[in-house]
Design an enzyme around this catalytic site. Structure first.
Site, PDB file in Angstrom:
ATOM      1  N   ASP A 151     -33.533  17.444 -16.731  1.00 14.15           N
ATOM      2  CA  ASP A 151     -33.200  16.168 -17.359  1.00 14.15           C
ATOM      3  C   ASP A 151     -33.573  15.030 -16.419  1.00 14.15           C
ATOM      4  O   ASP A 151     -33.086  14.968 -15.284  1.00 14.15           O
ATOM      5  CB  ASP A 151     -31.698  16.143 -17.681  1.00 14.15           C
ATOM      6  CG  ASP A 151     -31.327  14.982 -18.589  1.00 14.15           C
ATOM      7  OD1 ASP A 151     -32.230  14.420 -19.246  1.00 14.15           O
ATOM      8  OD2 ASP A 151     -30.128  14.638 -18.643  1.00 14.15           O
ATOM      9  N   HIS A 189     -31.008   1.969 -18.149  1.00 13.49           N
ATOM     10  CA  HIS A 189     -29.925   2.937 -17.941  1.00 13.49           C
ATOM     11  C   HIS A 189     -29.617   3.080 -16.450  1.00 13.49           C
ATOM     12  O   HIS A 189     -28.447   3.057 -16.039  1.00 13.49           O
ATOM     13  CB  HIS A 189     -30.323   4.285 -18.541  1.00 13.49           C
ATOM     14  CG  HIS A 189     -29.336   5.385 -18.313  1.00 13.49           C
ATOM     15  ND1 HIS A 189     -28.054   5.347 -18.800  1.00 13.49           N
ATOM     16  CD2 HIS A 189     -29.442   6.566 -17.635  1.00 13.49           C
ATOM     17  CE1 HIS A 189     -27.412   6.454 -18.439  1.00 13.49           C
ATOM     18  NE2 HIS A 189     -28.231   7.208 -17.730  1.00 13.49           N
ATOM     19  N   GLU A 221     -25.177  11.083 -24.665  1.00 12.77           N
ATOM     20  CA  GLU A 221     -26.329  10.381 -24.098  1.00 12.77           C
ATOM     21  C   GLU A 221     -27.487  10.477 -25.076  1.00 12.77           C
ATOM     22  O   GLU A 221     -27.902  11.584 -25.458  1.00 12.77           O
ATOM     23  CB  GLU A 221     -26.737  10.976 -22.739  1.00 12.77           C
ATOM     24  CG  GLU A 221     -25.794  10.538 -21.624  1.00 12.77           C
ATOM     25  CD  GLU A 221     -26.260  10.907 -20.224  1.00 12.77           C
ATOM     26  OE1 GLU A 221     -25.974  10.150 -19.286  1.00 12.77           O
ATOM     27  OE2 GLU A 221     -26.913  11.956 -20.081  1.00 12.77           O
ATOM     28  N   GLU A 232     -30.992  10.717 -25.948  1.00  5.96           N
ATOM     29  CA  GLU A 232     -32.202  11.123 -25.233  1.00  5.96           C
ATOM     30  C   GLU A 232     -33.197  11.740 -26.208  1.00  5.96           C
ATOM     31  O   GLU A 232     -32.865  12.077 -27.340  1.00  5.96           O
ATOM     32  CB  GLU A 232     -31.884  12.195 -24.169  1.00  5.96           C
ATOM     33  CG  GLU A 232     -30.921  11.738 -23.085  1.00  5.96           C
ATOM     34  CD  GLU A 232     -30.985  12.582 -21.819  1.00  5.96           C
ATOM     35  OE1 GLU A 232     -32.034  13.216 -21.555  1.00  5.96           O
ATOM     36  OE2 GLU A 232     -29.980  12.599 -21.092  1.00  5.96           O
ATOM     37  N   ASP A 285     -27.368  14.688 -24.461  1.00  5.17           N
ATOM     38  CA  ASP A 285     -26.890  15.294 -23.211  1.00  5.17           C
ATOM     39  C   ASP A 285     -25.420  14.898 -23.043  1.00  5.17           C
ATOM     40  O   ASP A 285     -25.090  13.952 -22.333  1.00  5.17           O
ATOM     41  CB  ASP A 285     -27.745  14.797 -22.036  1.00  5.17           C
ATOM     42  CG  ASP A 285     -27.221  15.288 -20.697  1.00  5.17           C
ATOM     43  OD1 ASP A 285     -26.514  16.298 -20.676  1.00  5.17           O
ATOM     44  OD2 ASP A 285     -27.528  14.641 -19.681  1.00  5.17           O
ATOM     45  N   ARG A 293     -17.720  12.091 -18.089  1.00  7.57           N
ATOM     46  CA  ARG A 293     -17.892  11.118 -17.002  1.00  7.57           C
ATOM     47  C   ARG A 293     -16.883  11.289 -15.884  1.00  7.57           C
ATOM     48  O   ARG A 293     -17.172  10.974 -14.728  1.00  7.57           O
ATOM     49  CB  ARG A 293     -17.815   9.688 -17.561  1.00  7.57           C
ATOM     50  CG  ARG A 293     -18.875   9.363 -18.595  1.00  7.57           C
ATOM     51  CD  ARG A 293     -20.263   9.547 -18.050  1.00  7.57           C
ATOM     52  NE  ARG A 293     -21.276   9.183 -19.034  1.00  7.57           N
ATOM     53  CZ  ARG A 293     -22.572   9.401 -18.856  1.00  7.57           C
ATOM     54  NH1 ARG A 293     -23.018  10.002 -17.770  1.00  7.57           N
ATOM     55  NH2 ARG A 293     -23.426   9.040 -19.783  1.00  7.57           N
ATOM     56  N   GLN A 305     -18.023  14.405 -13.919  1.00 10.32           N
ATOM     57  CA  GLN A 305     -19.272  14.034 -13.242  1.00 10.32           C
ATOM     58  C   GLN A 305     -19.017  13.129 -12.038  1.00 10.32           C
ATOM     59  O   GLN A 305     -19.582  13.328 -10.953  1.00 10.32           O
ATOM     60  CB  GLN A 305     -20.191  13.331 -14.254  1.00 10.32           C
ATOM     61  CG  GLN A 305     -21.558  12.924 -13.696  1.00 10.32           C
ATOM     62  CD  GLN A 305     -22.383  12.134 -14.720  1.00 10.32           C
ATOM     63  OE1 GLN A 305     -22.004  11.994 -15.880  1.00 10.32           O
ATOM     64  NE2 GLN A 305     -23.518  11.621 -14.291  1.00 10.32           N
ATOM     65  N   LYS A 331     -22.051  18.124 -17.112  1.00 11.91           N
ATOM     66  CA  LYS A 331     -23.167  18.110 -18.059  1.00 11.91           C
ATOM     67  C   LYS A 331     -23.402  19.466 -18.720  1.00 11.91           C
ATOM     68  O   LYS A 331     -23.989  19.535 -19.799  1.00 11.91           O
ATOM     69  CB  LYS A 331     -24.467  17.751 -17.326  1.00 11.91           C
ATOM     70  CG  LYS A 331     -24.466  16.408 -16.615  1.00 11.91           C
ATOM     71  CD  LYS A 331     -24.861  15.309 -17.565  1.00 11.91           C
ATOM     72  CE  LYS A 331     -25.107  14.013 -16.804  1.00 11.91           C
ATOM     73  NZ  LYS A 331     -25.462  12.935 -17.727  1.00 11.91           N
ATOM     74  N   THR A 362     -25.485  20.799 -24.580  1.00 12.14           N
ATOM     75  CA  THR A 362     -26.557  19.829 -24.808  1.00 12.14           C
ATOM     76  C   THR A 362     -27.115  20.149 -26.185  1.00 12.14           C
ATOM     77  O   THR A 362     -27.428  21.310 -26.465  1.00 12.14           O
ATOM     78  CB  THR A 362     -27.669  19.979 -23.742  1.00 12.14           C
ATOM     79  OG1 THR A 362     -27.078  19.839 -22.449  1.00 12.14           O
ATOM     80  CG2 THR A 362     -28.762  18.941 -23.919  1.00 12.14           C
ATOM     81  N   GLU A 369     -22.173   2.984 -20.709  1.00 13.62           N
ATOM     82  CA  GLU A 369     -22.751   1.632 -20.674  1.00 13.62           C
ATOM     83  C   GLU A 369     -22.154   0.740 -21.758  1.00 13.62           C
ATOM     84  O   GLU A 369     -21.854  -0.422 -21.513  1.00 13.62           O
ATOM     85  CB  GLU A 369     -24.270   1.707 -20.848  1.00 13.62           C
ATOM     86  CG  GLU A 369     -25.000   2.373 -19.698  1.00 13.62           C
ATOM     87  CD  GLU A 369     -26.435   2.682 -20.071  1.00 13.62           C
ATOM     88  OE1 GLU A 369     -27.289   1.785 -19.989  1.00 13.62           O
ATOM     89  OE2 GLU A 369     -26.718   3.826 -20.474  1.00 13.62           O
TER      90      GLU A 369
HETATM   91  O1  LIG Z   1     -26.508   6.082 -10.797  1.00 15.35           O
HETATM   92  C1  LIG Z   1     -25.611   6.925 -10.644  1.00 15.35           C
HETATM   93  O2  LIG Z   1     -24.994   7.095  -9.591  1.00 15.35           O
HETATM   94  C2  LIG Z   1     -25.201   7.767 -11.779  1.00 15.35           C
HETATM   95  C3  LIG Z   1     -25.939   7.870 -12.902  1.00 15.35           C
HETATM   96  C4  LIG Z   1     -25.465   8.591 -14.040  1.00 15.35           C
HETATM   97  O3  LIG Z   1     -24.327   9.014 -14.091  1.00 15.35           O
HETATM   98  C5  LIG Z   1     -26.378   8.761 -15.187  1.00 15.35           C
HETATM   99  C6  LIG Z   1     -26.404  10.126 -15.717  1.00 15.35           C
HETATM  100  O4  LIG Z   1     -25.435  10.668 -16.215  1.00 15.35           O
HETATM  101  C7  LIG Z   1     -27.662  10.817 -15.620  1.00 15.35           C
HETATM  102  C8  LIG Z   1     -28.224  11.102 -16.966  1.00 15.35           C
HETATM  103  O5  LIG Z   1     -28.731  10.179 -17.609  1.00 15.35           O
HETATM  104  O6  LIG Z   1     -28.154  12.281 -17.386  1.00 15.35           O
HETATM  105 CA   LIG Z   2     -28.893  12.830 -19.257  1.00 16.88          CA
HETATM  106 MG   LIG Z   3     -24.953  17.549 -21.363  1.00 17.02          MG
END
Ligand SMILES: O=C(O)/C=C/C(=O)CC(=O)CC(=O)O
Ligand SMILES: [Ca+2]
Ligand SMILES: [Mg+2]
Length: 420
Positions: free
Chosen positions: A130, A137, A203, A205, A237, A241, A244, A257, A261, A368
């Site tokens: 990914d 973004h 997400e 995508e 995706d 959060r 993560q 993640k 998906t 976002e």
């Molecule tokens: O910039 C960061 O520290 C974190 C970015 C993300 O969390 C974006 C993310 O989840 C990646 C994705 O688009 O899968």
């Molecule tokens: Ca992603």
């Molecule tokens: Mg995912």
């Protein structure tokens, strides 16, 4: 005159004869999965067409690739075979060609209403990567997590950043998504909280499906990379959060993640998308030579996400974006992936990363859209910061041509509660 099928296709359909996206389906529960192409409200069973000897071009006439339960064999054959299949199918389905149009028994056998079939994953996915290729973004995430001074990491403008995803939990549109449990960030000196994610996100995508791929140790040239991409699907995706945020430094996304998906069932080929190709954004600084391409292409694909909140009958649009918001192109992603010698294989999936546009109405995830839960969305009066149990997320994508659409259909999934 525009190409026309003997099958009536409504002008608003995503699947006119100009599209012919590939999927894999079961005509009825329990039957063997087989490849098909969508045409209007029907799927054309390619195993029946092959059995009738109608794939009669030089590459495909003796191939068993349409008798497989996935498209991997067709993917491995490469662009000459894909072009031959497309030419054969466009001819067979055209209004002026009698071989299928006037063969009642073959029509009965091979054309099945989409409403009757079960779609399954169209490919066996060995590896899933990914990327993180939308500047908007990356900038928004960086601002949320690190503040507005230096939101974008210095490597971002030099290479398409990615992480290795989990192939085993990729599911077909329509599959429920079980809310993951895990650790979240601790408050103060407390131990990390454990339980169902409280910041579940989607997400927006798309993903490229890899064709022939490359041998280990032999990178793909960026100017030849398009020949390794069969087509595109919509992708969600799903991202937890809270999980993560606590786990991803220093090695990147993991359990936040990998619980699910979702991809859409129909693969729209690069051939079908070609009329919608457009120039990709100018890159500054210039990329290194191995990423500098002669033709830098994006595609004009309108994307939309709707949420159908738990207990409601109607869904509400939460964002509208476009594939052409990507900074790094598909071909740069693929070339970069292989530059160290890493081999890609037929059926590998390369996600673009969340496709956010510049305006707040075009952001590609709730992180976002609600600025990490600092604001809430109103879904016709129902407030949302992150996804709740019972919420359904529906992604759609379409390129609008002159009098026809090249569409992807939808990519949907509903959140169901964590196990007790
Ligand atoms: O910039 C960061 O520290 C974190 C970015 C993300 O969390 C974006 C993310 O989840 C990646 C994705 O688009 O899968
Ligand atoms: Ca992603
Ligand atoms: Mg995912």
């Amino acid at each position: 005159m525009a190409l026309k099928s003997f099958i009536e296709v409504h002008p608003s359909s995503h699947f006119p004869i100009q599209n012919l996206p590939y999927g894999v389906f079961k005509p009825e529960p329990g039957s063997v999965a087989r490849p098909g192409v969508a045409i209007g409200d029907y799927v054309l069973d390619l195993s029946a067409i092959a059995a009738a000897g109608l794939f009669n071009g030089p590459i495909l006439n003796n191939s068993d690739c349409f008798h497989e339960p996935n498209l991997n064999k067709l993917l491995a054959l490469g662009r000459p075979a894909w072009k031959e299949a497309r030419a054969t199918l466009q001819k067979l389905l055209s209004s002026t060609e009698p071989s299928l149009r006037d063969n009642e028994s073959l029509r009965q056998k091979s054309l099945i209403p989409l409403s009757k079939v079960e779609m399954v994953l169209p490919i066996a996915i060995g590896d899933y990567t990914d990327f993180f290729s939308s500047l908007h973004h990356a900038k928004n995430c960086g601002t949320i997590f690190r503040g507005p001074q230096n939101p974008i990491p210095p490597n971002w403008f030099h290479l398409p950043i990615a992480y290795h995803g989990r192939a085993s939990s990729i599911v077909i549109s329509g599959t429920d998504i079980i809310r993951p449990r895990g650790q979240g960030p601790p408050a103060g000196n407390s131990p990390p909280p454990f339980g169902p994610s409280v910041k579940l996100d989607f997400e927006l995508e798309m993903a490229a499906i890899v064709g022939p791929g490359n041998e280990l140790g032999k990178p793909v040239d960026v100017n030849e990379a398009a020949d390794h991409i069969f087509g595109l699907v919509l992708m969600n995706d799903w991202s937890a959060r809270d999980i993560q945020a606590w786990e991803y430094v220093p090695l990147g996304p993991f359990l936040g993640k990998s619980f699910g998906t979702t991809i859409s069932p129909w693969i729209v080929t690069l051939e079908a998308l070609e009329p919608f190709s457009c120039e990709a954004p100018k890159q500054d600084p210039n990329p290194l030579p191995y990423l500098a391409e002669k033709i830098s292409k994006n595609y004009d694909i309108s994307l939309e996400v709707q949420i159908k909140p738990a207990g409601q009958d109607d869904s509400h649009v939460v964002t509208k974006s476009n594939f052409n918001n990507l900074y790094w192109t598909l071909t740069q992603q693929l070339a970069h992936h292989t530059i160290n010698g890493c081999n890609l294989r037929p059926g590998d999936l390369l996600g673009t990363g969340t496709i956010s546009g510049p305006e707040p109405e075009s952001y590609g995830c709730l992180l976002e859209l609600t600025w990490n839960g600092q604001k809430q969305l109103s879904l016709n009066g129902t407030p949302r910061k992150f996804l709740e149990d019972g919420d359904e997320v529906i992604i759609s994508g379409v390129s609008k041509g002159n009098g026809y659409n090249i569409g992807f259909g939808t990519c949907s999934g509903k959140i169901v509660p964590s196990p007790p």
